[in-house]
Every structure is written in C-alpha cells, then in structure tokens.
Design a protein around this motif. Structure first.
Motif, PDB file in Angstrom:
ATOM      1  N   ILE A  49       0.839  -1.201   0.000  1.00  0.00           N
ATOM      2  CA  ILE A  49       0.000   0.000   0.000  1.00  0.00           C
ATOM      3  C   ILE A  49       0.873   1.250   0.000  1.00  0.00           C
ATOM      4  O   ILE A  49       1.741   1.401   0.862  1.00  0.00           O
ATOM      5  CB  ILE A  49      -0.938   0.014   1.229  1.00  0.00           C
ATOM      6  CG1 ILE A  49      -1.872  -1.190   1.174  1.00  0.00           C
ATOM      7  CG2 ILE A  49      -1.725   1.308   1.309  1.00  0.00           C
ATOM      8  CD1 ILE A  49      -2.773  -1.329   2.380  1.00  0.00           C
ATOM      9  N   LYS A  54      -4.253   4.648   4.324  1.00  0.00           N
ATOM     10  CA  LYS A  54      -4.807   3.335   3.995  1.00  0.00           C
ATOM     11  C   LYS A  54      -4.029   2.231   4.705  1.00  0.00           C
ATOM     12  O   LYS A  54      -4.612   1.260   5.182  1.00  0.00           O
ATOM     13  CB  LYS A  54      -4.777   3.101   2.482  1.00  0.00           C
ATOM     14  CG  LYS A  54      -5.803   3.879   1.710  1.00  0.00           C
ATOM     15  CD  LYS A  54      -5.728   3.553   0.237  1.00  0.00           C
ATOM     16  CE  LYS A  54      -6.696   4.408  -0.556  1.00  0.00           C
ATOM     17  NZ  LYS A  54      -6.566   4.186  -1.995  1.00  0.00           N
ATOM     18  N   LEU A  55      -2.716   2.374   4.759  1.00  0.00           N
ATOM     19  CA  LEU A  55      -1.883   1.375   5.437  1.00  0.00           C
ATOM     20  C   LEU A  55      -2.284   1.293   6.906  1.00  0.00           C
ATOM     21  O   LEU A  55      -2.480   0.197   7.445  1.00  0.00           O
ATOM     22  CB  LEU A  55      -0.402   1.723   5.286  1.00  0.00           C
ATOM     23  CG  LEU A  55       0.581   0.780   5.984  1.00  0.00           C
ATOM     24  CD1 LEU A  55       0.433  -0.657   5.505  1.00  0.00           C
ATOM     25  CD2 LEU A  55       2.012   1.277   5.767  1.00  0.00           C
ATOM     26  N   TYR A  58      -5.721  -0.502   7.141  1.00  0.00           N
ATOM     27  CA  TYR A  58      -5.701  -1.946   6.901  1.00  0.00           C
ATOM     28  C   TYR A  58      -4.934  -2.706   7.974  1.00  0.00           C
ATOM     29  O   TYR A  58      -5.259  -3.867   8.267  1.00  0.00           O
ATOM     30  CB  TYR A  58      -5.186  -2.263   5.498  1.00  0.00           C
ATOM     31  CG  TYR A  58      -6.273  -2.055   4.471  1.00  0.00           C
ATOM     32  CD1 TYR A  58      -7.364  -2.921   4.400  1.00  0.00           C
ATOM     33  CD2 TYR A  58      -6.248  -0.971   3.610  1.00  0.00           C
ATOM     34  CE1 TYR A  58      -8.380  -2.724   3.494  1.00  0.00           C
ATOM     35  CE2 TYR A  58      -7.269  -0.758   2.697  1.00  0.00           C
ATOM     36  CZ  TYR A  58      -8.334  -1.644   2.637  1.00  0.00           C
ATOM     37  OH  TYR A  58      -9.355  -1.446   1.748  1.00  0.00           O
ATOM     38  N   SER A  86       4.907   0.232   0.754  1.00  0.00           N
ATOM     39  CA  SER A  86       4.528   0.287   2.171  1.00  0.00           C
ATOM     40  C   SER A  86       5.735   0.621   3.047  1.00  0.00           C
ATOM     41  O   SER A  86       5.583   1.230   4.104  1.00  0.00           O
ATOM     42  CB  SER A  86       3.978  -1.071   2.629  1.00  0.00           C
ATOM     43  OG  SER A  86       2.861  -1.446   1.890  1.00  0.00           O
ATOM     44  N   TYR A 168      -3.804  -4.597  -1.293  1.00  0.00           N
ATOM     45  CA  TYR A 168      -3.137  -3.720  -2.238  1.00  0.00           C
ATOM     46  C   TYR A 168      -3.662  -2.299  -2.172  1.00  0.00           C
ATOM     47  O   TYR A 168      -4.802  -2.071  -1.812  1.00  0.00           O
ATOM     48  CB  TYR A 168      -3.324  -4.218  -3.674  1.00  0.00           C
ATOM     49  CG  TYR A 168      -2.766  -5.591  -3.933  1.00  0.00           C
ATOM     50  CD1 TYR A 168      -1.449  -5.891  -3.625  1.00  0.00           C
ATOM     51  CD2 TYR A 168      -3.559  -6.582  -4.472  1.00  0.00           C
ATOM     52  CE1 TYR A 168      -0.940  -7.148  -3.870  1.00  0.00           C
ATOM     53  CE2 TYR A 168      -3.054  -7.850  -4.721  1.00  0.00           C
ATOM     54  CZ  TYR A 168      -1.742  -8.126  -4.422  1.00  0.00           C
ATOM     55  OH  TYR A 168      -1.246  -9.366  -4.655  1.00  0.00           O
ATOM     56  N   GLY A 169      -2.848  -1.381  -2.621  1.00  0.00           N
ATOM     57  CA  GLY A 169      -3.255   0.001  -2.733  1.00  0.00           C
ATOM     58  C   GLY A 169      -2.170   0.800  -3.421  1.00  0.00           C
ATOM     59  O   GLY A 169      -1.931   1.942  -3.109  1.00  0.00           O
TER      60      GLY A 169
END
Length: 191
Positions: A49, A54-55, A58, A86, A168-169
């Motif tokens: 990510i 977002k990390l 998640y 990431s 994923y991102g």
C-alpha cells in the motif's frame, strides 16, 4: 397503460408491506460456517500500500481479524509481509516529507505494528523493497523482521498452507521513477 403501472406499484407496495422482514441480529453475525472444525487458522497478508492512511487503516483491520478469530475460539496463526511502497512508512526515520505530511498516520502505523507484535503476529519487511525505496534496514520498526524477498516468503507460506490475503493500494503513478528503479536494480539479471 396507466392502469398497468398503477397495478404494478400497488402489487410492489403490498409485497413490501406484507413480506416478512428478516433482520440480521448482531449476535447472528459470525464466521461459524467458515471456521467450523478449525482449531487454528493460518493466513499471510501481503501488504502493498502506497498511502499511509490506507496502510494504517488496513493494519487495524488485520488486528480486528485476529480479534475476530480469538472471539470465535480459533487460534490465529497470522503473518504480515510488507512489500513495495509500504516500507517508507515502516521506519523510525522516515524522510522529512513523509514525516511532516503523515505524522498522525505514521503514529497509527507504528502503534498497530507494535500491537500486532504483542498479539504474536509475525511481521516481515522485504529487503528488496527497502533497497528500492531507500529505507535503511537498521531503521525499520522494531517489531518487523527483515527478509530477503517478500515474494519468496509468500511462496514458502503458501506451500505451508497459509491462506494468502492480498492487501493492495499501489499505483505506479505515486512513484513515477518506480519502474526505472526496479529495472536498474534487476538489470544484471534481465540482460
């Protein structure tokens, strides 16, 4: 034609009103069917990510997954493998831009990584990614274990029957020089 429309509306309304309503009660929400007869559940999260918010989110979801298994009397055997973009957010020494722009997200990430470690979740960081993204391996968060190649780790865990959970991102648009750096790193093997 008008009467047909009216009839349709009346039938639809009557069906909606007279149909038994089935609501899902909170106590009915569980994973009993999927977890039936399991004592342990093995899973490997592949985290890739590029956005620190977002990390952070998640990682909290992964922590919640662990808690959900425990609540349902299944022992979680979880691994988190961090690869790609990431890794710049998984260090005690982020670059100045990341530190200034994402201070709150970095705190959430570090806190959740520490929480997962206390829960016994193994967390690995890919040395290929730390090299590509210029992260000093000595500066990664203390709960992380450095591994040679995160993708090779996935092969091993899957061979040991860990369920793969991709998270994923990433978009190469976030890192315009990403492909150039990857190519330069692997060029000796490509040629």
């Amino acid at each position: 034609m008008q009467s047909l429309r009216l009839l349709f509306v009346v039938i639809t309304l009557l069906t909606a009103i007279l149909s038994p309503v089935t609501a899902i009660r909170a106590e009915d929400i569980n994973d009993a069917h999927a977890l039936a007869d399991l004592k342990t559940a093995k899973g490997v999260f592949l985290v890739d990510i590029a956005d620190p918010e977002k990390l952070a989110f998640y990682l909290e979801v992964i922590k919640g997954t662990h808690a959900g298994m425990v609540r349902q009397h299944v022992t979680p055997d979880l691994v988190v493998v961090f690869i790609g973009p990431s890794v710049p957010y998984l260090t005690t020494a982020p670059n100045d831009e990341i530190a200034m722009e994402h201070e709150h997200a970095l705190e959430r990430i570090a806190g959740t990584v520490a929480d997962l470690d206390r829960l016994g979740v193994r967390q690995e960081i890919c040395a290929v990614a730390t090299k590509v993204f210029n992260v000093d391996n000595k500066s990664v968060l203390p709960a992380l274990t450095g591994v040679g190649d995160g993708v090779i780790e996935l092969f091993g865990y899957q061979a040991k029957v860990y369920a793969l959970v991709p998270v994923y991102g990433f978009s190469a648009l976030h890192y315009p020089d990403f492909r150039v750096r990857i190519y330069a790193m692997f060029r000796p093997w490509i040629l």
